[in-house]
Scaffold this active site. Structure first.
Site, PDB file in Angstrom:
ATOM      1  N   GLY A  17       1.115  -1.216   0.121  1.00 51.98           N
ATOM      2  CA  GLY A  17      -0.285  -0.081   0.054  1.00 51.98           C
ATOM      3  C   GLY A  17       0.934   1.321  -0.094  1.00 51.98           C
ATOM      4  O   GLY A  17       0.590   2.181  -0.842  1.00 51.98           O
ATOM      5  N   ASP A  74       7.386   6.902   8.457  1.00 53.17           N
ATOM      6  CA  ASP A  74       6.929   6.297   9.668  1.00 53.17           C
ATOM      7  C   ASP A  74       5.794   7.212  10.114  1.00 53.17           C
ATOM      8  O   ASP A  74       5.803   8.438  10.064  1.00 53.17           O
ATOM      9  CB  ASP A  74       8.064   6.153  10.592  1.00 53.17           C
ATOM     10  CG  ASP A  74       7.698   5.132  11.628  1.00 53.17           C
ATOM     11  OD1 ASP A  74       7.405   3.871  11.302  1.00 53.17           O
ATOM     12  OD2 ASP A  74       7.616   5.480  12.969  1.00 53.17           O
TER      13      ASP A  74
HETATM   14  P1  IMP Z   1       4.302   2.427  10.160  1.00 54.07           P
HETATM   15  O1  IMP Z   1       4.192   1.424   8.925  1.00 54.07           O
HETATM   16  O2  IMP Z   1       4.917   1.877  11.268  1.00 54.07           O
HETATM   17  O3  IMP Z   1       4.252   3.661   9.647  1.00 54.07           O
HETATM   18  O4  IMP Z   1       2.813   2.120  10.842  1.00 54.07           O
HETATM   19  C1  IMP Z   1       1.774   3.327  10.710  1.00 54.07           C
HETATM   20  C2  IMP Z   1       0.619   2.856  11.350  1.00 54.07           C
HETATM   21  O5  IMP Z   1      -0.088   3.996  11.791  1.00 54.07           O
HETATM   22  C3  IMP Z   1      -0.525   2.075  10.608  1.00 54.07           C
HETATM   23  O6  IMP Z   1      -0.484   0.814  10.505  1.00 54.07           O
HETATM   24  C4  IMP Z   1      -1.834   2.628  10.871  1.00 54.07           C
HETATM   25  O7  IMP Z   1      -2.250   2.020  11.915  1.00 54.07           O
HETATM   26  C5  IMP Z   1      -1.485   4.067  11.268  1.00 54.07           C
HETATM   27  N1  IMP Z   1      -1.684   5.157  10.510  1.00 54.07           N
HETATM   28  C6  IMP Z   1      -0.677   5.781   9.904  1.00 54.07           C
HETATM   29  N2  IMP Z   1      -1.118   6.598   8.905  1.00 54.07           N
HETATM   30  C7  IMP Z   1      -2.538   6.492   9.002  1.00 54.07           C
HETATM   31  C8  IMP Z   1      -3.605   6.845   8.489  1.00 54.07           C
HETATM   32  O8  IMP Z   1      -3.560   7.808   7.340  1.00 54.07           O
HETATM   33  N3  IMP Z   1      -4.984   6.560   8.608  1.00 54.07           N
HETATM   34  C9  IMP Z   1      -5.075   5.561   9.447  1.00 54.07           C
HETATM   35  N4  IMP Z   1      -4.324   5.061  10.232  1.00 54.07           N
HETATM   36  C10 IMP Z   1      -2.978   5.533   9.953  1.00 54.07           C
END
Ligand code: IMP
Length: 207
Positions: A17, A74
């Site tokens: 994604g 992140d």
């Molecule tokens: P990362 O891959 O460690 O950056 O994880 C980010 C996590 O934050 C995601 O799995 C979501 O749970 C949450 N998150 C980040 N951006 C969004 C957004 O735009 N909508 C909803 N949840 C988000």
């Protein structure tokens, strides 16, 4: 001085994604994006204690291994009455099965447990990093503020979108189209989502 990005870059993510979103965002600048997964790069452990530290860790690991500039992000949801939780642990609150309805229920239960007064304020943060193999780094942070609403509403988006109502809007992220949430306005005005806002800053500085 900001450094301009000219050639291809590696997207420091194994998440399909995120990769798709990076490609869409960079397409107007004709920047080719290869993924860390396609290059067989390992996924570093996110051991930092801030969004910025984790984004830098991912970007530098990919830039050094691939010997080309790397883009990493992140992101997460920070709830004010929970001292910023889940924050950098946003993905981890959903567990191995990535159950975000359980994660949203946990947010609600924790807010009720601390008797947090309403409105329940929260914000999303996106930390975007481009790292080069010679250790040059560019960092951009986007933020969107809003309130949390229960029960969750809408089937669009992902993660915590169904409980997030951005300030100044009558529909939540879960009810918005991708274009409404992430679109980059052609007239240069401020985008809505944290990730799109961080990307606008990156584009102005590096593209
Ligand atoms: P990362 O891959 O460690 O950056 O994880 C980010 C996590 O934050 C995601 O799995 C979501 O749970 C949450 N998150 C980040 N951006 C969004 C957004 O735009 N909508 C909803 N949840 C988000």
């Amino acid at each position: 001085m900001h450094r301009k990005l000219t050639g291809p870059l590696v997207a420091a993510t194994h998440n399909a994604g995120k990769l798709r979103e990076f490609r869409e965002l960079l397409e107007p600048w004709r920047i080719a994006v290869v993924s860390a997964g396609d290059l067989g790069l390992p996924e570093p452990e996110e051991t930092g204690d801030t969004f910025e530290a984790n984004a830098k860790l991912k970007a530098f690991a990919a830039a050094r291994a691939a010997k080309m500039p790397a883009l990493a992000d992140d992101s997460g949801l920070c709830v004010e009455a929970l001292d910023g939780a889940p924050g950098i642990y946003s993905a981890r609150w959903a567990g191995g099965s990535k159950d975000f309805s359980a994660a949203m229920t946990r947010v609600q239960q924790e807010l009720l447990a601390v008797k947090a007064p309403r409105p329940w304020r929260a914000h999303f943060i996106s930390a975007l990093v481009i790292a080069w193999p010679d250790d040059h780094v560019e960092y951009f942070e986007g933020r969107v503020d809003g309130t949390l609403v229960f029960p969750p509403k809408g089937n669009n988006g992902f993660g915590y979108d169904p409980i997030f109502l951005p300030d100044g809007h009558s529909r939540g992220f879960g009810e918005m189209s991708a274009e409404e949430k992430h679109g980059i306005p052609a007239d240069g005005s401020l985008a809505l989502s944290h990730r799109a806002r961080a990307f606008q800053m990156l584009a102005r500085a590096c593209l």
